[in-house]
Design a protein around this motif. Structure first.
Motif, PDB file in Angstrom:
ATOM      1  N   ALA A 138       0.614  -1.202   0.013  1.00 17.33           N
ATOM      2  CA  ALA A 138       0.086  -0.049   0.146  1.00 17.33           C
ATOM      3  C   ALA A 138       0.964   1.388   0.043  1.00 17.33           C
ATOM      4  O   ALA A 138       0.450   2.467   0.389  1.00 17.33           O
ATOM      5  CB  ALA A 138      -0.930  -0.018   1.272  1.00 17.33           C
ATOM      6  N   ASN A 139       2.114   1.150  -0.329  1.00 16.12           N
ATOM      7  CA  ASN A 139       3.125   2.077  -0.059  1.00 16.12           C
ATOM      8  C   ASN A 139       3.078   2.888   1.027  1.00 16.12           C
ATOM      9  O   ASN A 139       3.365   4.175   0.991  1.00 16.12           O
ATOM     10  CB  ASN A 139       2.816   3.391  -1.388  1.00 16.12           C
ATOM     11  CG  ASN A 139       4.141   3.969  -1.893  1.00 16.12           C
ATOM     12  OD1 ASN A 139       5.432   3.381  -1.493  1.00 16.12           O
ATOM     13  ND2 ASN A 139       4.207   5.057  -2.362  1.00 16.12           N
ATOM     14  N   ALA A 140       2.858   2.353   2.113  1.00 14.97           N
ATOM     15  CA  ALA A 140       2.867   3.017   3.404  1.00 14.97           C
ATOM     16  C   ALA A 140       4.235   3.164   4.079  1.00 14.97           C
ATOM     17  O   ALA A 140       4.299   4.034   4.866  1.00 14.97           O
ATOM     18  CB  ALA A 140       2.061   1.792   4.488  1.00 14.97           C
ATOM     19  N   GLN A 141       5.415   2.415   3.693  1.00 21.05           N
ATOM     20  CA  GLN A 141       6.527   2.934   4.078  1.00 21.05           C
ATOM     21  C   GLN A 141       6.671   2.902   5.478  1.00 21.05           C
ATOM     22  O   GLN A 141       6.892   4.067   5.997  1.00 21.05           O
ATOM     23  CB  GLN A 141       6.934   3.906   3.265  1.00 21.05           C
ATOM     24  CG  GLN A 141       6.829   3.814   1.780  1.00 21.05           C
ATOM     25  CD  GLN A 141       7.236   5.228   1.125  1.00 21.05           C
ATOM     26  OE1 GLN A 141       8.247   5.664   1.181  1.00 21.05           O
ATOM     27  NE2 GLN A 141       6.372   5.650   0.343  1.00 21.05           N
ATOM     28  N   PRO A 142       6.417   1.933   6.251  1.00 23.06           N
ATOM     29  CA  PRO A 142       6.542   1.956   7.777  1.00 23.06           C
ATOM     30  C   PRO A 142       7.965   1.842   8.535  1.00 23.06           C
ATOM     31  O   PRO A 142       7.914   1.749   9.489  1.00 23.06           O
ATOM     32  CB  PRO A 142       5.690   0.720   8.027  1.00 23.06           C
ATOM     33  CG  PRO A 142       5.742  -0.342   6.999  1.00 23.06           C
ATOM     34  CD  PRO A 142       6.151   0.681   5.641  1.00 23.06           C
ATOM     35  N   LEU A 143       8.967   1.922   7.586  1.00 14.00           N
ATOM     36  CA  LEU A 143      10.079   1.506   7.970  1.00 14.00           C
ATOM     37  C   LEU A 143      10.985   2.639   8.453  1.00 14.00           C
ATOM     38  O   LEU A 143      11.040   3.587   7.593  1.00 14.00           O
ATOM     39  CB  LEU A 143      11.152   0.548   7.229  1.00 14.00           C
ATOM     40  CG  LEU A 143      10.310  -0.829   6.834  1.00 14.00           C
ATOM     41  CD1 LEU A 143      11.044  -1.707   5.937  1.00 14.00           C
ATOM     42  CD2 LEU A 143       9.962  -1.611   8.122  1.00 14.00           C
ATOM     43  N   ARG A 144      11.890   2.575   9.552  1.00 13.20           N
ATOM     44  CA  ARG A 144      12.833   3.620   9.816  1.00 13.20           C
ATOM     45  C   ARG A 144      14.242   2.785  10.000  1.00 13.20           C
ATOM     46  O   ARG A 144      14.143   1.687  10.432  1.00 13.20           O
ATOM     47  CB  ARG A 144      12.262   4.447  11.000  1.00 13.20           C
ATOM     48  CG  ARG A 144      10.869   5.118  10.927  1.00 13.20           C
ATOM     49  CD  ARG A 144      10.866   6.189   9.788  1.00 13.20           C
ATOM     50  NE  ARG A 144       9.390   6.859   9.566  1.00 13.20           N
ATOM     51  CZ  ARG A 144       8.577   6.512   8.677  1.00 13.20           C
ATOM     52  NH1 ARG A 144       9.085   5.397   7.608  1.00 13.20           N
ATOM     53  NH2 ARG A 144       7.515   7.060   8.584  1.00 13.20           N
ATOM     54  N   TYR A 145      15.218   3.682  10.046  1.00 11.38           N
ATOM     55  CA  TYR A 145      16.448   3.138  10.227  1.00 11.38           C
ATOM     56  C   TYR A 145      17.334   3.924  11.084  1.00 11.38           C
ATOM     57  O   TYR A 145      17.167   5.094  11.413  1.00 11.38           O
ATOM     58  CB  TYR A 145      17.094   3.003   8.673  1.00 11.38           C
ATOM     59  CG  TYR A 145      16.242   2.393   7.674  1.00 11.38           C
ATOM     60  CD1 TYR A 145      16.373   0.937   7.622  1.00 11.38           C
ATOM     61  CD2 TYR A 145      15.375   3.035   6.945  1.00 11.38           C
ATOM     62  CE1 TYR A 145      15.423   0.344   6.739  1.00 11.38           C
ATOM     63  CE2 TYR A 145      14.452   2.349   6.057  1.00 11.38           C
ATOM     64  CZ  TYR A 145      14.599   0.920   6.029  1.00 11.38           C
ATOM     65  OH  TYR A 145      13.868   0.477   5.066  1.00 11.38           O
ATOM     66  N   VAL A 146      18.239   3.262  11.647  1.00 10.77           N
ATOM     67  CA  VAL A 146      19.555   3.969  12.320  1.00 10.77           C
ATOM     68  C   VAL A 146      20.602   3.361  12.017  1.00 10.77           C
ATOM     69  O   VAL A 146      20.922   2.161  11.997  1.00 10.77           O
ATOM     70  CB  VAL A 146      19.247   3.802  14.141  1.00 10.77           C
ATOM     71  CG1 VAL A 146      20.285   4.423  14.774  1.00 10.77           C
ATOM     72  CG2 VAL A 146      18.001   4.312  14.522  1.00 10.77           C
ATOM     73  N   THR A 147      21.497   4.251  11.639  1.00 13.83           N
ATOM     74  CA  THR A 147      23.006   3.506  10.959  1.00 13.83           C
ATOM     75  C   THR A 147      23.993   3.900  12.233  1.00 13.83           C
ATOM     76  O   THR A 147      23.867   4.859  12.744  1.00 13.83           O
ATOM     77  CB  THR A 147      23.436   4.437   9.687  1.00 13.83           C
ATOM     78  OG1 THR A 147      23.145   5.719  10.265  1.00 13.83           O
ATOM     79  CG2 THR A 147      22.390   4.167   8.840  1.00 13.83           C
ATOM     80  N   VAL A 148      24.676   2.887  12.164  1.00 12.30           N
ATOM     81  CA  VAL A 148      25.704   2.664  13.409  1.00 12.30           C
ATOM     82  C   VAL A 148      27.110   2.562  12.823  1.00 12.30           C
ATOM     83  O   VAL A 148      27.366   1.511  12.329  1.00 12.30           O
ATOM     84  CB  VAL A 148      25.363   1.745  14.442  1.00 12.30           C
ATOM     85  CG1 VAL A 148      26.691   1.800  15.787  1.00 12.30           C
ATOM     86  CG2 VAL A 148      24.043   1.796  15.038  1.00 12.30           C
ATOM     87  N   ASN A 149      27.978   3.775  12.941  1.00 11.29           N
ATOM     88  CA  ASN A 149      29.394   3.724  12.115  1.00 11.29           C
ATOM     89  C   ASN A 149      30.343   4.016  12.938  1.00 11.29           C
ATOM     90  O   ASN A 149      31.624   3.707  12.613  1.00 11.29           O
ATOM     91  CB  ASN A 149      29.211   4.421  10.859  1.00 11.29           C
ATOM     92  CG  ASN A 149      30.307   4.019   9.973  1.00 11.29           C
ATOM     93  OD1 ASN A 149      30.694   2.937   9.835  1.00 11.29           O
ATOM     94  ND2 ASN A 149      30.501   4.859   8.797  1.00 11.29           N
ATOM     95  N   SER A 150      29.981   4.711  14.092  1.00 15.04           N
ATOM     96  CA  SER A 150      31.183   5.031  14.860  1.00 15.04           C
ATOM     97  C   SER A 150      31.745   3.862  15.678  1.00 15.04           C
ATOM     98  O   SER A 150      30.746   3.255  16.354  1.00 15.04           O
ATOM     99  CB  SER A 150      30.678   6.300  15.682  1.00 15.04           C
ATOM    100  OG  SER A 150      30.164   5.632  17.078  1.00 15.04           O
ATOM    101  N   PRO A 151      32.891   3.784  15.871  1.00 11.47           N
ATOM    102  CA  PRO A 151      33.669   2.661  16.720  1.00 11.47           C
ATOM    103  C   PRO A 151      33.046   2.393  17.915  1.00 11.47           C
ATOM    104  O   PRO A 151      32.564   1.530  18.406  1.00 11.47           O
ATOM    105  CB  PRO A 151      34.963   3.040  16.425  1.00 11.47           C
ATOM    106  CG  PRO A 151      35.303   3.675  15.466  1.00 11.47           C
ATOM    107  CD  PRO A 151      34.183   4.517  15.246  1.00 11.47           C
ATOM    108  N   GLU A 152      32.764   3.579  18.679  1.00 11.19           N
ATOM    109  CA  GLU A 152      32.336   3.501  20.022  1.00 11.19           C
ATOM    110  C   GLU A 152      30.842   2.913  20.078  1.00 11.19           C
ATOM    111  O   GLU A 152      30.667   1.839  20.859  1.00 11.19           O
ATOM    112  CB  GLU A 152      31.975   4.935  20.381  1.00 11.19           C
ATOM    113  CG  GLU A 152      31.577   4.992  22.061  1.00 11.19           C
ATOM    114  CD  GLU A 152      31.268   6.306  22.454  1.00 11.19           C
ATOM    115  OE1 GLU A 152      31.352   7.553  21.660  1.00 11.19           O
ATOM    116  OE2 GLU A 152      30.604   6.688  23.345  1.00 11.19           O
ATOM    117  N   TYR A 153      29.939   3.174  18.963  1.00 17.66           N
ATOM    118  CA  TYR A 153      28.541   2.561  19.094  1.00 17.66           C
ATOM    119  C   TYR A 153      28.528   1.265  18.259  1.00 17.66           C
ATOM    120  O   TYR A 153      27.868   0.336  18.965  1.00 17.66           O
ATOM    121  CB  TYR A 153      27.426   3.703  18.332  1.00 17.66           C
ATOM    122  CG  TYR A 153      27.223   4.680  19.347  1.00 17.66           C
ATOM    123  CD1 TYR A 153      25.885   4.466  20.051  1.00 17.66           C
ATOM    124  CD2 TYR A 153      28.189   5.972  19.640  1.00 17.66           C
ATOM    125  CE1 TYR A 153      25.472   5.508  21.042  1.00 17.66           C
ATOM    126  CE2 TYR A 153      27.247   6.687  20.571  1.00 17.66           C
ATOM    127  CZ  TYR A 153      26.346   6.572  21.177  1.00 17.66           C
ATOM    128  OH  TYR A 153      25.898   7.632  22.056  1.00 17.66           O
TER     129      TYR A 153
END
Ligand SMILES: Cc1cc2nc3c(=O)[nH]c(=O)nc-3n(C[C@H](O)[C@H](O)[C@H](O)COP(=O)(O)O)c2cc1C
Length: 191
Positions: free
Chosen positions: A39-54
């Motif tokens: 239904a083109n609802a696009q219910p997804l969200r993202y968190v990117t994690v690239n810093s060595p600490e995280y």
């Protein structure tokens, strides 16, 4: 395309010294956000994690290769260098297809990554409350669905035909074997 699909395996050992650019992670999020969506609802969200600490903080909250009973996950030098956490937004209308949408979006991420030589592994076995705490996602509107681990692979993953047991396994040299159903096993009909 089929060759890329064959190469896009679940990799669990990476070169921890080869980092990824933030721009590359942004490209992977674009591959996900442009995916088909019910239904083109696009219910997804993202968190990117690239810093060595995280990246270090996320690692203990993933459960690695349940079928490999004598392996506790990658040693420090072979750990992922980045992660993408995939969330469902309960306020999307409808939000009920988030699980299906997330499979498609994750595969877009993994294929795009592999097309640049970057391996991935999807994780459903994750300690969600710990990961949410680390990433600061406290709003109940967002539910953590999956985490994708990323990095340049340092392992050999081999597809083999099913011979009765679909459990993946490794040999003494560390090669990782993934049995898949044969073509004749999956094809129920052909008209
Ligand atoms: C939705 C999903 C969740 C998964 N969760 C995990 C996980 O929590 N831990 C893990 O080590 N592998 C996980 N995997 C990887 C599977 O074990 C892997 O896909 C399977 O062994 C087949 O290997 P292949 O991806 O190379 O074909 C997951 C895969 C999928 C598709």
């Amino acid at each position: 395309m089929l060759e890329l699909i064959k190469k896009t395996r679940s990799y669990r050992r990476f070169d921890h010294s080869r980092k990824l650019d933030d721009a590359f992670l942004a490209e992977l999020v674009d591959a996900a956000r442009l995916a088909q969506s019910a239904a083109n609802a696009q219910p997804l969200r993202y968190v990117t994690v690239n810093s060595p600490e995280y990246v270090d903080k996320i690692f203990p909250h993933l459960r690695w290769a349940g079928k490999l009973k004598d392996w506790d996950g990658p040693v420090e030098s072979e750990r992922p260098v980045a992660y993408i956490a995939v969330y469902g937004d309960s306020e999307a209308k409808p939000s009920s297809f988030a699980q299906v949408d997330s499979g498609i979006a994750m595969q877009n991420i993994c294929l795009t990554a592999m097309s640049k030589g970057v391996g991935s592994c999807m994780f459903g076995s994750i300690i969600k409350n710990e990961i949410n705490r680390i990433l600061g996602v406290t709003d109940e509107r967002y539910s953590l669905l999956w985490v994708i681990a990323l990095g340049y692979p340092v392992e050999n993953v081999v597809l083999v035909d099913n011979t009765g047991d679909l459990s993946y396994y490794r040999d003494a040299d560390g090669n990782h074997y993934v049995p898949k159903h044969r073509h004749d096993e999956v094809l129920l009909g052909k008209f």
